[in-house]
Design an enzyme around this catalytic site. Structure first.
Site, PDB file in Angstrom:
ATOM      1  CB  CYS A  47      -4.388  -0.416  -4.651  1.00  9.71           C
ATOM      2  SG  CYS A  47      -3.914  -2.057  -5.225  1.00  9.71           S
ATOM      3  CB  CYS A  51      -0.937   0.331  -3.111  1.00  8.44           C
ATOM      4  SG  CYS A  51      -0.649  -1.457  -3.032  1.00  8.44           S
ATOM      5  CB  CYS A  78      -4.551  -4.257  -2.456  1.00  5.89           C
ATOM      6  SG  CYS A  78      -2.772  -4.455  -2.221  1.00  5.89           S
ATOM      7  CB  CYS A  81      -2.557  -0.565   0.186  1.00  4.78           C
ATOM      8  SG  CYS A  81      -3.803  -0.874  -1.089  1.00  4.78           S
TER       9      CYS A  81
END
Length: 376
Positions: A47, A51, A78, A81
């Protein structure tokens, strides 16, 4: 024996929770995006620091100095994000910029539904998004653009009627309901450069230097601080180039004395009618400044959050710089995120002195300004 050596080696390494970058992850600090990344072993994703996912256990987190390092874990990016591409905030900023261009290029104010459809979002989501990025609603942005067009039309020599319709007002009656709040005076007077508008003023002296206070019929329109009284007067003349400036009389000098007293002892308070001239966004920011209690400070980011526009930190700083009512609109109470003092239109040392006076205990002796008194 091997197990003992490994345990000792691992214990010698600082934990992720002790790394300063972990605090930025917990805070979802958008300014850290692009500086480092992190991966979570239990979810198998990597991430960006901002995030919005639930904060992971730091024992399951690994920090990475580069995107390549995060990818090397073999984990997937992810989905919340999008660490491999532009951030969601950047994508949203592009959508809002597109909507702003539509508003600016439209002869009449486009509806919320029209704007939302143009950027592919629902009206309710787009409304929240636009306000978060710009600090104002689409309607407020359109109104500010109309005001700007109107001002440009009036100062370029257009007739009042032509300027009204060119700015997108479809009826003169609807415009005149808001004209004074929008321009600070009647349209004809604004077109004449403030001709015949009466501005009373007086120059006083404080321990922080010279002070100029000026008022329209509506209220105090300017409080300026500086070293040179003549320069403050030229500043006033530049702001009201064709207004009728009236020098101090005894009644007005009493008002200036009240402002001077407030500068010397801020906890006394200042209750004066103000003629606040600015955009809708600036006025929201300035109102938030006025709600900061004396003796306390707030960051630019916190002000942005308080007005419902967390992404508008730079715009908040711009509104701070545009403030012409020193101490009455206390932009000196706004500081950087780390608490340090940033630029101040009337000098950082004055800002520091004002904050020290506000935080001093009642009855405590006032420290002199680092600059000392300035003679007129």
């Amino acid at each position: 024996m091997t197990t003992t050596v490994t345990a000792l080696r691992n214990s010698a390494q600082p934990s992720v929770a002790e790394d300063p970058r972990w605090a930025r992850i917990v805070a979802r600090d958008k300014t850290a995006d692009g500086r480092f990344w992190y991966s979570v072993s239990t979810t198998g994703v990597y991430c960006r620091p901002s995030c919005p996912s639930r904060t992971a256990n730091p024992g399951n987190v690994q920090l990475h100095d580069s995107l390549a390092g995060a990818r090397a874990t073999g984990f997937r990016p992810c989905k919340r994000c999008h660490p491999d591409g532009p951030s969601i905030e950047a994508e949203n900023a592009v959508l809002v910029a597109r909507a702003c261009r539509i508003i600016e290029e439209s002869e009449e104010e486009p509806s919320l539904e029209t704007l939302a459809e143009a950027v592919g979002r629902s009206p309710s989501y787009f409304h929240r998004l636009f306000r978060a990025v710009t600090g104002v609603t689409p309607k407020g942005y359109a109104a500010a653009r109309r005001a700007m067009k109107l001002q440009e039309g009036l100062t370029s020599g257009s007739s009042v009627t032509a300027a009204i319709y060119d700015a997108g007002f479809n009826s003169s009656g609807r415009f005149y309901e808001k004209s004074t709040d929008m321009l600070g005076m009647t349209p004809s007077r604004y077109r004449a450069g403030g001709a015949d508008e009466e501005i009373r003023f007086a120059v006083g002296q404080t321990s922080l230097g010279a002070i100029l206070v000026a008022s329209s019929r509506k209220g105090v329109a300017a409080i300026l601080l500086g070293d040179d009284p003549d320069r403050l007067l030229r500043n006033l003349q530049d702001r009201f180039p064709r207004a009728h400036l009236i020098g101090a009389d005894r009644e007005y000098e009493a008002l200036v004395a009240q402002v001077v007293g407030f500068v010397e002892a801020p906890r006394l308070g200042l209750d004066l009618p103000l003629d606040v001239r600015g955009t809708a966004f600036q006025q929201r920011v300035w109102q938030a400044f006025r709600e900061i209690p004396a003796g306390t400070t707030v960051s630019y980011a916190e002000i942005a959050r308080r007005i419902g526009a967390p992404g508008a930190v730079r715009a908040v700083a711009g509104a701070c710089a545009a403030n012409n009512l020193a101490v009455a609109i206390p932009c000196h109470r706004v500081v950087r995120q780390d608490g340090s003092l940033s630029g101040y239109a009337w000098g950082v040392e004055r800002k520091r002195a004002l904050l020290e006076r506000e935080s001093a205990r009642p009855g405590a002796q006032k420290r002199p300004s680092p600059e000392g008194p300035v003679s007129g």
